[in-house]
Enzyme design. Structure first.
Site, mmCIF file in Angstrom:
data_model
loop_
_atom_site.group_PDB
_atom_site.id
_atom_site.type_symbol
_atom_site.label_atom_id
_atom_site.label_comp_id
_atom_site.label_asym_id
_atom_site.label_seq_id
_atom_site.Cartn_x
_atom_site.Cartn_y
_atom_site.Cartn_z
ATOM 1 N N ARG A 231 0.861 -1.320 -0.023
ATOM 2 C CA ARG A 231 -0.137 -0.259 -0.208
ATOM 3 C C ARG A 231 0.816 1.506 -0.100
ATOM 4 N NH1 ARG A 231 -3.715 -2.566 -1.391
ATOM 5 N NH2 ARG A 231 -5.544 -3.222 0.012
ATOM 6 N N GLU A 260 -3.178 6.980 -4.768
ATOM 7 C CA GLU A 260 -3.883 6.751 -6.196
ATOM 8 C C GLU A 260 -5.326 7.193 -6.657
ATOM 9 O OE1 GLU A 260 -1.653 2.522 -4.929
ATOM 10 O OE2 GLU A 260 -3.395 2.711 -5.997
ATOM 11 N N HIS A 278 -1.382 -0.047 -10.006
ATOM 12 C CA HIS A 278 -1.727 -1.052 -9.389
ATOM 13 C C HIS A 278 -2.751 -1.574 -9.645
ATOM 14 C CE1 HIS A 278 -4.122 -1.121 -4.546
ATOM 15 N NE2 HIS A 278 -3.705 -1.885 -5.286
HETATM 16 C C1 8YV Z 1 -6.892 -4.683 -6.046
HETATM 17 C C2 8YV Z 1 -5.865 -4.948 -3.788
HETATM 18 O O1 8YV Z 1 -6.280 -3.534 -6.530
HETATM 19 O O2 8YV Z 1 -6.151 -6.964 -3.025
HETATM 20 C C3 8YV Z 1 -5.995 -5.556 -2.482
HETATM 21 O O3 8YV Z 1 -5.480 -5.513 -1.652
HETATM 22 O O4 8YV Z 1 -5.470 -3.978 -3.655
HETATM 23 C C4 8YV Z 1 -6.176 -5.227 -5.212
HETATM 24 O O5 8YV Z 1 -6.004 -6.486 -5.496
HETATM 25 C C5 8YV Z 1 -8.273 -4.366 -5.418
HETATM 26 O O6 8YV Z 1 -8.706 -4.873 -4.480
HETATM 27 C C6 8YV Z 1 -9.382 -4.901 -6.353
HETATM 28 O O7 8YV Z 1 -10.431 -4.747 -6.678
#
Ligand code: 8YV
Length: 315
Positions: A231, A260, A278
């Site tokens: 993150r 982001e 991302h």
């Molecule tokens: C995606 C993510 O950006 O799983 C996570 O924590 O950051 C990513 O896989 C996102 O959540 C897809 O919906």
């Protein structure tokens, strides 16, 4: 059976949105687009569909007295106020494991892209610069020292791949994992001091905010490369930019950022930085698996069953 109403706070892919719409009444981000209409249906909302990037705070949760579940399509859930959810008897679920391979693959891809200057090499060939001479030499990744910050499921998947590159692997985590054959160091700075590549794959949230600060970057040193697939909040971005500008570290390969989708212009202008938007879990196969699990979590809870993958705090 009366209609079951749910709120989507994210922008779900069609392969999640369509099955949800087939079974439920889905209000897509109504809380943002039409707060008055939202207030009218809020008492009936029984579930929230969210993504790993979604913010679901205590204020929103408090507006939803019938809420039973927050289903996150993502492994990270640092944007969800889990304590507020639990206090109201709401279960939070996420989608662990199904994305381990993809995120680990991307961590290795970013390390290789940075070491072998792939984005620059591509630009070099397309711009016709090859005829003027060769690309400056890159860095060898195989056999180098890798430090992993966060040795959970994805950290271990990265280590597995890095071992095939003959890398010397160490890690830091909340506690040592004696079952693993890698060296444990108790702090990110101590790990950075003995790493050529420092890969960050620890959960976001208050406990890890700006964990990678100026001191850690200084310890990583002028030959070191920072890779972030966790993150943006885990890295002090201002300190990172300063370290890159001063040559305190050699470079960075980043999939995640503090604000982001906004990426600081300073990072975009640097040649020793590889950037990605991302995309850790962004393959068709994995996103389908995540959507499927997010749907099953929601559907199980709303049918009166235990959802398959609640977050640890809700187990
Ligand atoms: C995606 C993510 O950006 O799983 C996570 O924590 O950051 C990513 O896989 C996102 O959540 C897809 O919906």
């Amino acid at each position: 059976m009366p209609d079951i109403e749910i709120l989507s706070v994210a922008n779900p892919p069609p392969f999640l949105l369509e099955p949800l719409q087939a079974k439920y009444v889905v209000h897509e981000r109504l809380h943002e687009s039409d707060p008055a209409a939202f207030a009218a249906i809020a008492p009936k909302i029984r579930a929230i569909a969210a993504s790993g990037e979604s913010k679901v705070g205590a204020e929103l949760i408090a507006q939803l007295p019938a809420l039973e579940l927050i289903s996150v399509m993502g492994v990270g859930y640092d944007g969800i106020d889990v304590a507020a959810a639990k206090a109201q008897g709401v279960v939070v679920t996420h989608t662990p494991d199904v994305l381990n391979d993809d995120v680990a693959d991307l961590a290795i891809a970013l390390m290789l892209a940075w070491s072998r200057q792939l984005p620059r090499a591509d630009r070099f060939v397309r711009a016709g610069q090859w005829t003027n001479g060769p690309l400056p030499l890159g860095r060898k990744m195989s056999g180098a020292r890798l430090g992993i910050v966060g040795m959970g499921r994805i950290g271990q998947a990265i280590a597995l791949r890095a071992a095939a590159f003959g890398m010397c692997i160490a890690y830091t985590a909340r506690s040592a994992k004696p079952e693993l054959p890698h060296t444990y160091l108790s702090s990110a700075a101590a790990l950075a001091a003995q790493s050529d590549y420092l890969v960050v794959i620890t959960p976001g949230g208050a406990a890890t905010r700006k964990l990678i600060d100026a001191e850690v970057l200084k310890a990583l040193g002028p030959q070191g490369c920072l890779v972030n697939v966790a993150r943006g909040s885990v890295v002090d971005e201002a300190a990172l930019i300063a370290a890159l500008q001063a040559g305190t570290i050699a470079g960075a390969a980043l999939d995640v950022f503090e604000s982001e989708p906004n990426v600081p212009q300073a990072l975009c202008e640097m040649d020793n930085v590889v950037l990605a938007p991302h995309i850790g879990s962004a393959t068709a196969q994995t996103r389908h698996a995540m959507a499927d699990l997010a749907f099953r979590n929601l559907d199980a809870k709303l049918s009166g069953n235990a959802p398959p993958t609640p977050v640890p705090e809700c187990r």
